[in-house]
Design a protein around this motif. Sequence first.
Motif, PDB file in Angstrom:
ATOM      1  N   TYR A 224       0.725  -1.296  -0.043  1.00  0.00           N
ATOM      2  CA  TYR A 224      -0.072  -0.163   0.208  1.00  0.00           C
ATOM      3  C   TYR A 224       0.884   1.346  -0.052  1.00  0.00           C
ATOM      4  O   TYR A 224       0.369   2.409  -0.301  1.00  0.00           O
ATOM      5  N   GLN A 225       2.204   1.245   0.405  1.00  0.00           N
ATOM      6  CA  GLN A 225       2.962   2.154   0.161  1.00  0.00           C
ATOM      7  C   GLN A 225       3.779   2.256  -0.986  1.00  0.00           C
ATOM      8  O   GLN A 225       4.811   3.339  -1.203  1.00  0.00           O
ATOM      9  N   GLY A 226       3.521   1.429  -2.073  1.00  0.00           N
ATOM     10  CA  GLY A 226       4.224   1.479  -3.303  1.00  0.00           C
ATOM     11  C   GLY A 226       5.367   0.713  -3.597  1.00  0.00           C
ATOM     12  O   GLY A 226       5.988   0.626  -4.461  1.00  0.00           O
ATOM     13  N   ASN A 227       5.777  -0.083  -2.407  1.00  0.00           N
ATOM     14  CA  ASN A 227       6.965  -0.867  -2.440  1.00  0.00           C
ATOM     15  C   ASN A 227       6.472  -1.942  -3.232  1.00  0.00           C
ATOM     16  O   ASN A 227       5.619  -2.662  -3.167  1.00  0.00           O
ATOM     17  N   TYR A 228       7.588  -2.733  -4.207  1.00  0.00           N
ATOM     18  CA  TYR A 228       7.394  -3.871  -4.787  1.00  0.00           C
ATOM     19  C   TYR A 228       7.845  -5.028  -3.845  1.00  0.00           C
ATOM     20  O   TYR A 228       8.725  -4.749  -3.199  1.00  0.00           O
TER      21      TYR A 228
END
Length: 231
Positions: A224-228
Motif C-alpha cells: 500500500y506504500q508503493g513498494n515492490y
Amino acid sequence: MNKTVLITGANRGVGLALTVAYLEAGWRVYATCRDIARANELTQRQSLFPNLTIVELDVTNHDAILHLAQSMASISLDLLINNAGYYGPKGYGFGNTDAEEWRKVLEINTIAPLKLAEAFYPQLKEGTPGMIACVSSKVGSMAENTSGGGYIYRSSKAALNSVVKSLSNDLQAEGIITIALHPGWVQTEMGGPNALIDSQTSAVGLKKVIDNLTPADSGLFMDYQGNYLPW
C-alpha cells in the motif's frame, strides 16, 4: 465522465474504506457484499453518495457473478478490485489443517477473483482500458515465509498471486493492467486489534498506488506504500 469501479467485499474493513475513498474521488462505485441487510455501514453511505450502487453477491456463486456481469453489460469498467477475502481458522498447527475450510478459503481468495475477471472482461476492455487489482497479502510471498504455518491462508494468497501473474500475461495485449496488492497489517476483523494501521490508511495508500500504475507494473506485487514485494 466519471470513472467506474467494482469493489467486492465492500461492507467492512479495507473494502468499505476503498469504497469511500473512490466515492470521495468522484468515481461511480458498484460495491458488493454478501448480505445487504447486515451491511449497515455501507448502506448508510447511499444517502451521501448518489454514485454508489450496492449489489448483493456471494463471490463463490459463479452463476451470480455471470448474472451481475450480464446486468452491467453496458457499463465500461475502469477498475475491478477483488477485495473479498476469508482468513479461515487461526491457531491450528501442523497436523491440524481443516481441509473443508481450506477449500472455502481457496474458493473466496483464489478462484473468485479469476471468475470475476473472466466475467467482467468485456467491461474492462471497454474501460480506459480497465485495471484488475487483487488484494493479496505479504504472507503469500514465498520469499517472506520464514516462520511456516498458516497453510490455508498463505497458500490461497500465493495461488492468487499466480493468478495475477497469468492474467497480466493473458491480458497484456488488451492494455489491461493486473496487480497484486498487500494492504498492510490492518486493524480489521481479520487483522485483529494489534495491527499496525487502520483501514483508511490502507485504502488511501492502495488507491494512490492504483492511480499511478503503468503497464510496466502489470503482473507485479506491491504494498500500500508503493513498494515492490518478492514472490
